[in-house]
Design a protein around this motif. Structure first.
Motif, PDB file in Angstrom:
ATOM      1  N   PHE A 168       0.768  -1.317  -0.215  1.00  0.00           N
ATOM      2  CA  PHE A 168      -0.104  -0.109  -0.077  1.00  0.00           C
ATOM      3  C   PHE A 168       0.828   1.283   0.135  1.00  0.00           C
ATOM      4  O   PHE A 168       1.937   1.229   0.633  1.00  0.00           O
ATOM      5  N   TYR A 169       0.262   2.370  -0.434  1.00  0.00           N
ATOM      6  CA  TYR A 169       0.721   3.831  -0.216  1.00  0.00           C
ATOM      7  C   TYR A 169      -0.363   4.429   0.370  1.00  0.00           C
ATOM      8  O   TYR A 169      -1.448   4.648  -0.209  1.00  0.00           O
ATOM      9  N   GLY A 170      -0.224   4.523   1.718  1.00  0.00           N
ATOM     10  CA  GLY A 170      -1.255   5.007   2.455  1.00  0.00           C
ATOM     11  C   GLY A 170      -2.388   4.287   2.250  1.00  0.00           C
ATOM     12  O   GLY A 170      -2.324   2.689   2.725  1.00  0.00           O
ATOM     13  N   LYS A 171      -3.460   4.539   1.987  1.00  0.00           N
ATOM     14  CA  LYS A 171      -4.832   3.740   1.745  1.00  0.00           C
ATOM     15  C   LYS A 171      -4.802   3.112   0.115  1.00  0.00           C
ATOM     16  O   LYS A 171      -5.774   2.304   0.010  1.00  0.00           O
ATOM     17  N   ILE A 172      -3.767   3.456  -0.596  1.00  0.00           N
ATOM     18  CA  ILE A 172      -3.993   3.127  -2.131  1.00  0.00           C
ATOM     19  C   ILE A 172      -3.513   1.591  -1.999  1.00  0.00           C
ATOM     20  O   ILE A 172      -1.819   1.561  -1.648  1.00  0.00           O
ATOM     21  N   GLN A 173      -4.061   0.673  -2.453  1.00  0.00           N
ATOM     22  CA  GLN A 173      -3.420  -0.708  -2.372  1.00  0.00           C
ATOM     23  C   GLN A 173      -2.713  -0.807  -3.841  1.00  0.00           C
ATOM     24  O   GLN A 173      -3.531  -0.920  -5.048  1.00  0.00           O
ATOM     25  N   ALA A 174      -1.513  -0.944  -3.977  1.00  0.00           N
ATOM     26  CA  ALA A 174      -0.887  -1.028  -5.122  1.00  0.00           C
ATOM     27  C   ALA A 174      -0.830  -2.571  -5.577  1.00  0.00           C
ATOM     28  O   ALA A 174      -0.612  -2.807  -6.864  1.00  0.00           O
ATOM     29  N   LEU A 175      -0.476  -3.290  -4.738  1.00  0.00           N
ATOM     30  CA  LEU A 175      -0.393  -4.811  -4.912  1.00  0.00           C
ATOM     31  C   LEU A 175      -1.557  -5.653  -4.366  1.00  0.00           C
ATOM     32  O   LEU A 175      -1.743  -5.361  -3.080  1.00  0.00           O
TER      33      LEU A 175
ATOM     34  N   PRO B  19      16.897   1.673 -10.143  1.00  0.00           N
ATOM     35  CA  PRO B  19      15.782   2.288 -10.275  1.00  0.00           C
ATOM     36  C   PRO B  19      15.137   2.863 -11.784  1.00  0.00           C
ATOM     37  O   PRO B  19      16.141   3.076 -12.300  1.00  0.00           O
ATOM     38  N   GLU B  20      13.756   2.934 -11.719  1.00  0.00           N
ATOM     39  CA  GLU B  20      13.230   3.580 -13.037  1.00  0.00           C
ATOM     40  C   GLU B  20      13.827   5.038 -13.103  1.00  0.00           C
ATOM     41  O   GLU B  20      14.051   5.671 -11.991  1.00  0.00           O
ATOM     42  N   GLY B  21      14.160   5.683 -14.145  1.00  0.00           N
ATOM     43  CA  GLY B  21      14.534   7.008 -14.339  1.00  0.00           C
ATOM     44  C   GLY B  21      16.351   7.008 -13.930  1.00  0.00           C
ATOM     45  O   GLY B  21      16.510   8.054 -13.831  1.00  0.00           O
TER      46      GLY B  21
ATOM     47  N   GLY C  48       3.468  -4.555 -17.914  1.00  0.00           N
ATOM     48  CA  GLY C  48       2.152  -4.455 -17.544  1.00  0.00           C
ATOM     49  C   GLY C  48       2.134  -2.872 -17.875  1.00  0.00           C
ATOM     50  O   GLY C  48       3.262  -2.300 -18.064  1.00  0.00           O
ATOM     51  N   SER C  49       1.091  -2.432 -18.049  1.00  0.00           N
ATOM     52  CA  SER C  49       0.893  -0.934 -18.276  1.00  0.00           C
ATOM     53  C   SER C  49       1.186  -0.033 -17.204  1.00  0.00           C
ATOM     54  O   SER C  49       1.373  -0.713 -16.171  1.00  0.00           O
ATOM     55  N   ASN C  50       1.019   1.227 -17.484  1.00  0.00           N
ATOM     56  CA  ASN C  50       1.261   2.259 -16.488  1.00  0.00           C
ATOM     57  C   ASN C  50       0.595   2.221 -15.066  1.00  0.00           C
ATOM     58  O   ASN C  50      -0.832   1.914 -15.159  1.00  0.00           O
ATOM     59  N   GLY C  51       1.021   2.276 -14.122  1.00  0.00           N
ATOM     60  CA  GLY C  51       0.380   2.030 -12.682  1.00  0.00           C
ATOM     61  C   GLY C  51      -0.204   0.570 -12.303  1.00  0.00           C
ATOM     62  O   GLY C  51      -0.720   0.372 -11.569  1.00  0.00           O
ATOM     63  N   ALA C  52       0.240  -0.172 -13.044  1.00  0.00           N
ATOM     64  CA  ALA C  52      -0.188  -1.666 -12.693  1.00  0.00           C
ATOM     65  C   ALA C  52       0.407  -2.198 -11.543  1.00  0.00           C
ATOM     66  O   ALA C  52      -0.116  -3.222 -10.907  1.00  0.00           O
ATOM     67  N   GLY C  53       1.636  -1.750 -11.036  1.00  0.00           N
ATOM     68  CA  GLY C  53       2.205  -2.299  -9.940  1.00  0.00           C
ATOM     69  C   GLY C  53       3.589  -2.800 -10.215  1.00  0.00           C
ATOM     70  O   GLY C  53       4.009  -3.549  -9.335  1.00  0.00           O
ATOM     71  N   LYS C  54       4.192  -2.657 -11.281  1.00  0.00           N
ATOM     72  CA  LYS C  54       5.636  -3.282 -11.597  1.00  0.00           C
ATOM     73  C   LYS C  54       6.421  -2.597 -10.906  1.00  0.00           C
ATOM     74  O   LYS C  54       7.358  -3.461 -10.041  1.00  0.00           O
ATOM     75  N   SER C  55       6.742  -1.411 -10.559  1.00  0.00           N
ATOM     76  CA  SER C  55       7.796  -0.863  -9.843  1.00  0.00           C
ATOM     77  C   SER C  55       7.406  -1.082  -8.285  1.00  0.00           C
ATOM     78  O   SER C  55       8.363  -1.563  -7.676  1.00  0.00           O
ATOM     79  N   THR C  56       6.162  -1.083  -8.026  1.00  0.00           N
ATOM     80  CA  THR C  56       5.835  -1.331  -6.534  1.00  0.00           C
ATOM     81  C   THR C  56       6.366  -2.841  -6.050  1.00  0.00           C
ATOM     82  O   THR C  56       6.690  -3.060  -5.099  1.00  0.00           O
ATOM     83  N   THR C  57       6.024  -3.826  -7.182  1.00  0.00           N
ATOM     84  CA  THR C  57       6.757  -5.120  -6.868  1.00  0.00           C
ATOM     85  C   THR C  57       8.119  -5.020  -6.598  1.00  0.00           C
ATOM     86  O   THR C  57       8.542  -5.777  -5.597  1.00  0.00           O
TER      87      THR C  57
HETATM   88  P1  ATP Z   1       4.716   2.893 -14.496  1.00  0.00           P
HETATM   89  O1  ATP Z   1       5.119   1.706 -15.403  1.00  0.00           O
HETATM   90  O2  ATP Z   1       4.071   3.928 -14.783  1.00  0.00           O
HETATM   91  O3  ATP Z   1       5.923   3.282 -13.394  1.00  0.00           O
HETATM   92  P2  ATP Z   1       4.050   0.914 -12.776  1.00  0.00           P
HETATM   93  O4  ATP Z   1       3.550  -0.475 -13.155  1.00  0.00           O
HETATM   94  O5  ATP Z   1       5.324   0.483 -12.145  1.00  0.00           O
HETATM   95  O6  ATP Z   1       3.845   2.007 -13.356  1.00  0.00           O
HETATM   96  P3  ATP Z   1       3.543   1.450  -9.886  1.00  0.00           P
HETATM   97  O7  ATP Z   1       4.594   2.562  -9.902  1.00  0.00           O
HETATM   98  O8  ATP Z   1       4.088   0.277  -9.174  1.00  0.00           O
HETATM   99  O9  ATP Z   1       3.130   0.819 -11.278  1.00  0.00           O
HETATM  100  O10 ATP Z   1       2.210   2.088  -9.116  1.00  0.00           O
HETATM  101  C1  ATP Z   1       1.150   1.063  -8.748  1.00  0.00           C
HETATM  102  C2  ATP Z   1       0.027   2.014  -8.197  1.00  0.00           C
HETATM  103  O11 ATP Z   1       0.449   2.601  -6.939  1.00  0.00           O
HETATM  104  C3  ATP Z   1      -0.472   3.318  -8.972  1.00  0.00           C
HETATM  105  O12 ATP Z   1      -1.745   3.112  -8.892  1.00  0.00           O
HETATM  106  C4  ATP Z   1       0.462   4.403  -8.569  1.00  0.00           C
HETATM  107  O13 ATP Z   1      -0.424   5.488  -8.788  1.00  0.00           O
HETATM  108  C5  ATP Z   1       0.363   3.963  -7.035  1.00  0.00           C
HETATM  109  N1  ATP Z   1       1.604   4.557  -6.523  1.00  0.00           N
HETATM  110  C6  ATP Z   1       2.955   4.391  -7.060  1.00  0.00           C
HETATM  111  N2  ATP Z   1       3.746   5.202  -6.034  1.00  0.00           N
HETATM  112  C7  ATP Z   1       2.945   5.865  -5.208  1.00  0.00           C
HETATM  113  C8  ATP Z   1       3.245   6.642  -4.156  1.00  0.00           C
HETATM  114  N3  ATP Z   1       4.439   6.951  -3.656  1.00  0.00           N
HETATM  115  N4  ATP Z   1       2.239   7.301  -3.377  1.00  0.00           N
HETATM  116  C9  ATP Z   1       0.814   6.977  -3.891  1.00  0.00           C
HETATM  117  N5  ATP Z   1       0.591   5.857  -4.756  1.00  0.00           N
HETATM  118  C10 ATP Z   1       1.777   5.580  -5.546  1.00  0.00           C
END
Ligand code: ATP
Length: 238
Positions: free
Chosen positions: A15-22, A87-89, A39-48
């Motif tokens: 989670f990021y706060g209340k946002i569940q990413a995985l 890291p990304e970037g 996976g596409s933008n925001g799918a949760g790849k980086s969070t994994t």
């Molecule tokens: P991208 O390819 O765009 O980097 P991703 O698949 O890597 O996307 P994540 O970065 O893992 O996706 O994000 C997963 C979800 O968590 C998204 O809904 C994103 O908005 C949210 N998220 C990511 N980082 C944060 C953060 N620091 N605070 C709040 N929400 C976040």
């Protein structure tokens, strides 16, 4: 033995706060594999990746690495265990030279000769870095900075190298070069977890792949199968 896999995620929720990413990610990587997570933008790849490295602490589930439970470990502990994340970037240190950026990667090593040896190994993959040792990181091209970021990660002699979208913002020919080098590192024994939006190239490079959608793994299998999968073709290879 905790797990028969080198790295194993079981039902990871982050989670990021209340946002569940995985939402319950299951995934494994065996020694010597290249595994890709697409996976596409925001799918949760980086969070994994961040959940594995320790930048994000999973709320539930478990992560096992090299026979240890690392679920709640902070980043520096996982770095010492051999987990490196590019890291990304890229995020190299722009004001430091190539040499200094690489030295920082070997933070845990004191022996100058070992550091020098590792640096030579990095130059084997990236001869450009040797030519530009005194250049400031921030003045390198995008592709060179990606090479530097990977080189810096290699300087800690990791057991698992995690790459977050190494192709981002790079010209196709540079992406090809970097992917060739990733393949070479793998042939020499490095285990790799590769996150990519560039699904086609990632699936051509890796052994196995996972597709993540809104925090869930929705497909997995050998890349040869994913490349011909109708769902993958429509959503990611169109
Ligand atoms: P991208 O390819 O765009 O980097 P991703 O698949 O890597 O996307 P994540 O970065 O893992 O996706 O994000 C997963 C979800 O968590 C998204 O809904 C994103 O908005 C949210 N998220 C990511 N980082 C944060 C953060 N620091 N605070 C709040 N929400 C976040």
């Amino acid at each position: 033995e905790l797990s028969k896999h080198f790295l194993e995620l079981t039902h990871i929720e982050s989670f990021y706060g209340k946002i569940q990413a995985l939402q319950g990610v299951n995934l494994y990587v065996d020694k010597g594999e290249i595994v890709t997570l697409i996976g596409s933008n925001g799918a949760g790849k980086s969070t994994t990746l961040k959940s594995i490295s320790g930048q994000v602490t999973p709320k539930t589930g478990s992560i096992l690495f090299d026979g240890k439970d690392i679920t709640k470990n902070p980043t520096h502990v996982n770095a010492h265990l051999g987990i490196a994340q590019v890291p990304e970037g890229r995020r190299i240190f722009p004001r430091l030279s190539v040499r200094e950026n690489l030295q920082i990667g070997a933070f845990a090593e004191r022996s100058k000769s070992i550091i020098a040896e590792r640096m030579e190994r990095v130059f084997g993959y990236f001869p450009r870095l040797k030519e530009r040792l005194e250049q400031k990181g921030g003045t390198m091209s995008g592709g060179e900075q990606q090479m530097l970021a990977i080189g810096r990660a290699l300087m800690m002699k990791p057991k698992l190298l995690m790459l977050d979208e190494p192709s981002m913002g790079l010209a196709p020919i540079i992406v090809e070069q970097i992917f060739d080098i990733i393949k070479e590192m793998n042939k020499e024994g490095m285990t790799i977890l590769l996150v990519e939006q560039n699904a086609f190239q990632a699936l051509q490079l890796a052994d196995r792949g996972y597709v993540i959608q809104t925090g869930n793994i929705v497909l997995e299998g050998p890349c040869s199968e994913l490349l011909t999968n109708q769902q993958v073709r429509e959503a990611y290879l169109a």
